[in-house]
Design an enzyme around this catalytic site. Structure first.
Site, PDB file in Angstrom:
ATOM      1  N   ALA A  65      47.022  37.033  39.271  1.00 13.55           N
ATOM      2  CA  ALA A  65      48.292  36.557  38.740  1.00 13.55           C
ATOM      3  C   ALA A  65      48.053  35.121  38.292  1.00 13.55           C
ATOM      4  O   ALA A  65      47.159  34.444  38.817  1.00 13.55           O
ATOM      5  CB  ALA A  65      49.351  36.610  39.828  1.00 13.55           C
ATOM      6  N   GLY A 110      45.763  39.849  41.528  1.00 15.32           N
ATOM      7  CA  GLY A 110      46.534  40.752  40.670  1.00 15.32           C
ATOM      8  C   GLY A 110      45.650  41.583  39.750  1.00 15.32           C
ATOM      9  O   GLY A 110      46.057  42.655  39.302  1.00 15.32           O
ATOM     10  N   GLU A 133      43.865  36.133  47.695  1.00 16.15           N
ATOM     11  CA  GLU A 133      45.141  35.413  47.882  1.00 16.15           C
ATOM     12  C   GLU A 133      45.168  34.606  49.161  1.00 16.15           C
ATOM     13  O   GLU A 133      45.765  33.535  49.217  1.00 16.15           O
ATOM     14  CB  GLU A 133      46.320  36.397  47.878  1.00 16.15           C
ATOM     15  CG  GLU A 133      46.619  37.014  46.536  1.00 16.15           C
ATOM     16  CD  GLU A 133      45.853  38.291  46.298  1.00 16.15           C
ATOM     17  OE1 GLU A 133      44.881  38.577  47.046  1.00 16.15           O
ATOM     18  OE2 GLU A 133      46.210  39.008  45.350  1.00 16.15           O
TER      19      GLU A 133
END
Ligand code: DAK
Length: 258
Positions: A65, A110, A133
Protein backbone atom coordinates in the site's frame (compact mmCIF):
# COMPACT_ATOMS: atom_id res chain seq x y z
CA UNK A 1 -8.48 5.21 -19.64
CA UNK A 2 -6.85 4.95 -16.26
CA UNK A 3 -4.22 7.11 -14.58
CA UNK A 4 -2.25 4.32 -12.91
CA UNK A 5 -3.09 1.26 -14.98
CA UNK A 6 -2.16 0.21 -18.49
CA UNK A 7 -4.45 -2.39 -20.06
CA UNK A 8 -3.75 -4.60 -23.06
CA UNK A 9 -6.25 -7.02 -24.59
CA UNK A 10 -5.02 -9.82 -26.81
CA UNK A 11 -6.56 -13.19 -27.68
CA UNK A 12 -9.19 -13.02 -24.92
CA UNK A 13 -6.62 -12.22 -22.21
CA UNK A 14 -6.61 -8.81 -20.55
CA UNK A 15 -3.26 -7.78 -19.06
CA UNK A 16 -3.50 -5.09 -16.39
CA UNK A 17 -0.17 -3.39 -15.66
CA UNK A 18 0.01 -1.40 -12.45
CA UNK A 19 1.95 1.60 -13.60
CA UNK A 20 3.62 3.62 -10.84
CA UNK A 21 7.19 2.42 -11.35
CA UNK A 22 8.67 5.47 -9.63
CA UNK A 23 7.06 4.23 -6.41
CA UNK A 24 7.59 0.55 -7.15
CA UNK A 25 3.91 0.38 -8.11
CA UNK A 26 2.71 1.06 -4.56
CA UNK A 27 -1.07 0.99 -4.34
CA UNK A 28 -2.48 4.41 -3.64
CA UNK A 29 -6.20 4.99 -3.29
CA UNK A 30 -6.65 5.95 -6.94
CA UNK A 31 -4.92 2.75 -8.13
CA UNK A 32 -7.08 0.54 -5.91
CA UNK A 33 -10.26 2.20 -7.22
CA UNK A 34 -9.07 1.86 -10.81
CA UNK A 35 -8.18 -1.79 -10.30
CA UNK A 36 -11.64 -2.62 -9.00
CA UNK A 37 -13.31 -0.71 -11.82
CA UNK A 38 -11.14 -2.50 -14.39
CA UNK A 39 -11.93 -5.97 -13.00
CA UNK A 40 -15.67 -5.24 -12.82
CA UNK A 41 -15.68 -4.09 -16.45
CA UNK A 42 -13.55 -7.06 -17.58
CA UNK A 43 -16.02 -9.39 -15.93
CA UNK A 44 -18.81 -8.11 -18.17
CA UNK A 45 -16.75 -8.01 -21.38
CA UNK A 46 -17.28 -11.06 -23.60
CA UNK A 47 -13.96 -10.47 -25.35
CA UNK A 48 -12.15 -11.19 -22.07
CA UNK A 49 -11.83 -14.73 -20.74
CA UNK A 50 -8.82 -14.40 -18.43
CA UNK A 51 -6.94 -11.62 -16.67
CA UNK A 52 -3.26 -11.09 -15.84
CA UNK A 53 -2.23 -8.52 -13.24
CA UNK A 54 1.42 -7.47 -13.26
CA UNK A 55 3.61 -4.51 -12.32
CA UNK A 56 5.41 -2.04 -14.51
CA UNK A 57 9.19 -2.44 -14.77
CA UNK A 58 11.39 -5.34 -13.73
CA UNK A 59 11.91 -4.49 -10.09
CA UNK A 60 8.51 -4.59 -8.50
CA UNK A 61 5.08 -6.13 -8.80
CA UNK A 62 3.63 -3.96 -6.02
CA UNK A 63 5.74 -2.79 -3.05
CA UNK A 64 2.71 -2.43 -0.81
CA UNK A 65 0.00 0.00 0.00
CA UNK A 66 1.26 3.53 -0.60
CA UNK A 67 2.84 4.29 2.73
CA UNK A 68 2.69 8.00 1.99
CA UNK A 69 -1.11 7.86 2.22
CA UNK A 70 -0.88 6.51 5.77
CA UNK A 71 0.53 9.77 7.06
CA UNK A 72 -1.89 11.61 9.33
CA UNK A 73 -4.86 9.37 8.54
CA UNK A 74 -7.88 9.93 10.74
CA UNK A 75 -9.78 6.85 11.88
CA UNK A 76 -12.56 7.66 9.40
CA UNK A 77 -10.05 7.95 6.55
CA UNK A 78 -8.32 4.72 7.61
CA UNK A 79 -11.67 2.95 7.62
CA UNK A 80 -12.42 4.31 4.15
CA UNK A 81 -9.02 3.06 2.91
CA UNK A 82 -9.65 -0.38 4.41
CA UNK A 83 -13.12 -0.42 2.87
CA UNK A 84 -12.04 0.38 -0.69
CA UNK A 85 -9.07 -2.01 -0.46
CA UNK A 86 -11.03 -4.95 0.88
CA UNK A 87 -13.81 -4.35 -1.60
CA UNK A 88 -11.34 -4.30 -4.53
CA UNK A 89 -9.53 -7.44 -3.37
CA UNK A 90 -12.81 -9.30 -2.84
CA UNK A 91 -13.87 -8.28 -6.34
CA UNK A 92 -10.68 -9.89 -7.66
CA UNK A 93 -11.07 -13.04 -5.56
CA UNK A 94 -14.74 -13.38 -6.54
CA UNK A 95 -14.18 -12.56 -10.20
CA UNK A 96 -15.93 -15.14 -12.34
CA UNK A 97 -13.01 -15.14 -14.78
CA UNK A 98 -9.58 -16.47 -13.79
CA UNK A 99 -7.21 -13.78 -12.52
CA UNK A 100 -3.48 -14.54 -12.48
CA UNK A 101 -0.80 -12.48 -10.75
CA UNK A 102 2.41 -12.34 -12.81
CA UNK A 103 4.77 -11.34 -10.02
CA UNK A 104 7.69 -9.52 -11.61
CA UNK A 105 9.58 -8.44 -8.47
CA UNK A 106 8.63 -7.21 -4.99
CA UNK A 107 5.20 -8.32 -3.80
CA UNK A 108 5.26 -6.83 -0.33
CA UNK A 109 2.46 -5.90 2.05
CA UNK A 110 -0.53 -4.91 -0.07
CA UNK A 111 1.36 -6.33 -3.07
CA UNK A 112 1.57 -9.78 -1.50
CA UNK A 113 -2.09 -9.42 -0.53
CA UNK A 114 -3.02 -8.46 -4.08
CA UNK A 115 -1.16 -11.50 -5.47
CA UNK A 116 -2.94 -13.70 -2.91
CA UNK A 117 -6.36 -12.31 -3.88
CA UNK A 118 -5.70 -13.55 -7.44
CA UNK A 119 -6.58 -17.15 -8.29
CA UNK A 120 -3.11 -18.08 -9.55
CA UNK A 121 0.43 -16.74 -9.08
CA UNK A 122 3.49 -17.09 -11.29
CA UNK A 123 6.69 -15.42 -10.14
CA UNK A 124 9.92 -14.50 -11.83
CA UNK A 125 13.06 -15.89 -10.18
CA UNK A 126 13.96 -12.63 -8.46
CA UNK A 127 10.47 -12.01 -7.03
CA UNK A 128 10.11 -11.58 -3.28
CA UNK A 129 6.96 -11.87 -1.24
CA UNK A 130 6.32 -10.75 2.30
CA UNK A 131 4.15 -8.99 4.84
CA UNK A 132 6.55 -6.40 6.25
CA UNK A 133 3.82 -4.27 7.88
CA UNK A 134 5.05 -5.29 11.31
CA UNK A 135 8.14 -3.23 10.54
CA UNK A 136 5.94 -0.16 10.13
CA UNK A 137 4.10 -0.82 13.38
CA UNK A 138 0.94 -1.82 11.58
CA UNK A 139 -0.55 -5.08 10.47
CA UNK A 140 -1.74 -6.24 7.08
CA UNK A 141 -5.05 -4.65 6.16
CA UNK A 142 -6.03 -6.19 2.87
CA UNK A 143 -6.65 -9.76 4.00
CA UNK A 144 -2.98 -10.76 4.42
CA UNK A 145 -3.36 -12.36 7.84
CA UNK A 146 -6.15 -14.57 6.53
CA UNK A 147 -4.90 -15.45 3.09
CA UNK A 148 -1.26 -16.16 3.96
CA UNK A 149 -2.47 -18.82 6.42
CA UNK A 150 -4.70 -20.28 3.73
CA UNK A 151 -1.79 -20.68 1.35
CA UNK A 152 1.21 -21.58 3.53
CA UNK A 153 -0.29 -22.70 6.86
CA UNK A 154 -0.35 -21.03 10.27
CA UNK A 155 3.19 -21.95 11.34
CA UNK A 156 5.00 -20.19 8.50
CA UNK A 157 2.40 -17.41 8.20
CA UNK A 158 2.96 -16.54 11.85
CA UNK A 159 6.73 -16.48 11.34
CA UNK A 160 6.56 -14.22 8.28
CA UNK A 161 3.93 -11.84 9.64
CA UNK A 162 5.82 -11.46 12.91
CA UNK A 163 9.33 -11.14 11.46
CA UNK A 164 8.30 -9.15 8.39
CA UNK A 165 11.00 -11.03 6.48
CA UNK A 166 10.72 -11.52 2.75
CA UNK A 167 9.83 -14.89 1.25
CA UNK A 168 12.03 -15.76 -1.74
CA UNK A 169 10.36 -17.03 -4.90
CA UNK A 170 11.90 -20.44 -4.27
CA UNK A 171 10.49 -20.65 -0.74
CA UNK A 172 7.15 -19.31 -1.98
CA UNK A 173 7.02 -22.20 -4.43
CA UNK A 174 7.99 -24.74 -1.76
CA UNK A 175 5.37 -23.38 0.66
CA UNK A 176 2.60 -23.51 -1.96
CA UNK A 177 2.18 -19.76 -2.21
CA UNK A 178 2.81 -19.68 -5.96
CA UNK A 179 2.16 -21.97 -8.90
CA UNK A 180 5.43 -21.59 -10.84
CA UNK A 181 8.75 -19.78 -10.94
CA UNK A 182 10.11 -18.78 -14.33
CA UNK A 183 13.00 -16.68 -15.68
CA UNK A 184 11.86 -13.07 -15.84
CA UNK A 185 11.78 -12.93 -19.64
CA UNK A 186 9.30 -15.83 -19.68
CA UNK A 187 6.90 -14.49 -17.07
CA UNK A 188 4.16 -13.20 -19.34
CA UNK A 189 4.49 -16.06 -21.85
CA UNK A 190 4.09 -18.65 -19.07
CA UNK A 191 1.15 -16.70 -17.61
CA UNK A 192 -0.59 -16.68 -20.99
CA UNK A 193 0.15 -20.39 -21.46
CA UNK A 194 -1.43 -21.28 -18.11
CA UNK A 195 -4.47 -19.06 -18.72
CA UNK A 196 -4.92 -20.57 -22.19
CA UNK A 197 -4.99 -24.02 -20.59
CA UNK A 198 -7.89 -22.75 -18.48
CA UNK A 199 -9.93 -20.56 -20.81
CA UNK A 200 -10.31 -23.28 -23.44
CA UNK A 201 -12.88 -24.75 -21.03
CA UNK A 202 -16.45 -23.52 -20.64
CA UNK A 203 -16.65 -20.09 -18.96
CA UNK A 204 -19.64 -21.37 -16.98
CA UNK A 205 -17.64 -24.28 -15.60
CA UNK A 206 -14.65 -22.06 -14.82
CA UNK A 207 -16.76 -19.65 -12.76
CA UNK A 208 -18.45 -22.59 -10.99
CA UNK A 209 -15.03 -24.01 -10.05
CA UNK A 210 -13.84 -20.61 -8.79
CA UNK A 211 -16.98 -20.11 -6.69
CA UNK A 212 -16.68 -23.59 -5.21
CA UNK A 213 -12.98 -23.22 -4.39
CA UNK A 214 -13.57 -19.82 -2.79
CA UNK A 215 -16.35 -21.15 -0.62
CA UNK A 216 -13.91 -23.59 1.04
CA UNK A 217 -12.60 -20.58 2.93
CA UNK A 218 -15.87 -18.75 3.37
CA UNK A 219 -17.00 -19.38 6.92
CA UNK A 220 -20.47 -18.14 6.07
CA UNK A 221 -20.93 -20.77 3.42
CA UNK A 222 -20.41 -24.48 3.64
CA UNK A 223 -17.90 -25.44 0.94
CA UNK A 224 -19.16 -28.94 0.36
CA UNK A 225 -22.78 -27.82 0.09
CA UNK A 226 -21.73 -25.15 -2.36
CA UNK A 227 -19.84 -27.73 -4.40
CA UNK A 228 -22.95 -29.89 -4.58
CA UNK A 229 -25.04 -26.88 -5.68
CA UNK A 230 -22.50 -25.82 -8.30
CA UNK A 231 -22.08 -29.40 -9.49
CA UNK A 232 -25.86 -29.69 -9.87
CA UNK A 233 -26.15 -26.40 -11.76
CA UNK A 234 -23.49 -27.50 -14.28
CA UNK A 235 -25.96 -30.00 -15.63
CA UNK A 236 -28.34 -27.24 -16.69
CA UNK A 237 -25.84 -26.04 -19.30
CA UNK A 238 -25.33 -27.11 -22.89
CA UNK A 239 -21.59 -26.77 -22.32
CA UNK A 240 -21.63 -29.61 -19.80
CA UNK A 241 -23.51 -31.80 -22.29
CA UNK A 242 -21.01 -30.85 -25.00
CA UNK A 243 -18.00 -31.45 -22.76
CA UNK A 244 -19.17 -34.87 -21.67
CA UNK A 245 -20.21 -35.88 -25.18
CA UNK A 246 -16.90 -34.72 -26.65
CA UNK A 247 -14.94 -36.79 -24.12
CA UNK A 248 -16.95 -39.89 -24.95
CA UNK A 249 -16.65 -39.23 -28.69
CA UNK A 250 -12.86 -38.63 -28.32
CA UNK A 251 -12.97 -35.17 -29.87
CA UNK A 252 -12.30 -31.61 -28.70
CA UNK A 253 -15.32 -29.87 -27.18
CA UNK A 254 -16.76 -26.71 -28.69
CA UNK A 255 -18.02 -24.59 -25.78
CA UNK A 256 -20.51 -21.85 -26.58
CA UNK A 257 -20.88 -20.36 -23.10
CA UNK A 258 -24.47 -21.42 -22.55
N1 DAK B 1 4.71 3.15 -0.58
C1 DAK B 1 5.11 4.31 -1.10
N2 DAK B 1 6.30 4.47 -1.72
C2 DAK B 1 7.08 3.39 -1.83
C3 DAK B 1 6.73 2.13 -1.31
C4 DAK B 1 5.46 2.03 -0.66
N3 DAK B 1 4.99 0.88 -0.16
N4 DAK B 1 7.73 1.26 -1.55
C5 DAK B 1 8.67 1.95 -2.21
N5 DAK B 1 8.29 3.23 -2.37
C6 DAK B 1 9.03 4.33 -3.03
C7 DAK B 1 10.18 4.77 -2.18
O1 DAK B 1 9.74 5.67 -1.20
C8 DAK B 1 11.06 5.41 -3.23
O2 DAK B 1 10.53 6.69 -3.55
P1 DAK B 1 11.50 8.00 -3.61
O3 DAK B 1 12.18 8.01 -2.30
O4 DAK B 1 12.42 7.70 -4.77
O5 DAK B 1 10.55 9.13 -3.87
C9 DAK B 1 10.85 4.54 -4.44
O6 DAK B 1 9.62 3.86 -4.23
C10 DAK B 1 11.94 3.47 -4.63
O7 DAK B 1 12.06 2.74 -3.42
P2 DAK B 1 13.46 2.49 -2.66
O8 DAK B 1 14.39 3.60 -2.95
O9 DAK B 1 13.15 2.18 -1.25
O10 DAK B 1 13.99 1.19 -3.41
P3 DAK B 1 14.95 0.07 -2.82
O11 DAK B 1 15.34 -0.78 -3.98
O12 DAK B 1 16.04 0.68 -2.01
O13 DAK B 1 14.04 -0.80 -1.83
C11 DAK B 1 12.04 -1.97 -1.16
C12 DAK B 1 12.98 -1.53 -2.34
C13 DAK B 1 10.80 -2.62 -1.76
C14 DAK B 1 12.77 -3.01 -0.28
C15 DAK B 1 11.70 -0.74 -0.31
O14 DAK B 1 11.20 0.28 -1.19
C16 DAK B 1 10.67 -1.00 0.75
O15 DAK B 1 10.96 -1.58 1.80
N6 DAK B 1 9.43 -0.54 0.48
C17 DAK B 1 8.35 -0.63 1.46
C18 DAK B 1 7.84 -2.06 1.49
C19 DAK B 1 6.74 -2.19 2.53
O16 DAK B 1 6.93 -1.95 3.72
N7 DAK B 1 5.56 -2.54 2.05
C20 DAK B 1 4.40 -2.67 2.92
C21 DAK B 1 3.67 -1.37 2.89
S1 DAK B 1 2.42 -1.36 4.13
C22 DAK B 1 -4.64 -1.37 5.67
C23 DAK B 1 -4.61 -1.56 4.35
C24 DAK B 1 -3.48 -2.05 3.76
C25 DAK B 1 -2.37 -2.29 4.51
C26 DAK B 1 -2.41 -2.09 5.88
C27 DAK B 1 -3.55 -1.65 6.49
N8 DAK B 1 -5.82 -0.82 6.27
C28 DAK B 1 -6.51 0.21 5.52
C29 DAK B 1 -6.17 -1.19 7.59
C30 DAK B 1 -1.18 -2.66 3.85
C31 DAK B 1 -0.03 -2.12 4.29
C32 DAK B 1 1.15 -2.15 3.44
O17 DAK B 1 1.15 -2.67 2.35
Amino acid sequence: MYTNLITELSNYILTIIINRPKYLNALNRQTVLELEDCILKAQENNLIKGIIITGSGEKSFVAGADIKEFIGLSETEARYLAHIGQSAFKTIENCKKPVLAAVNGFALGGGCELAMACHLRIASEHAEFGQPEVKLGIIAGYGGTQRLIQYIGKTKATEYHLTGKNISAENALNFGLINYIVPKDQLIAKSIELLNDIIKHSPITISAVLRSLNSFYDINEKGFESEINEFGKCFLTNDSKEGIAAFLEKRKPIFKGN
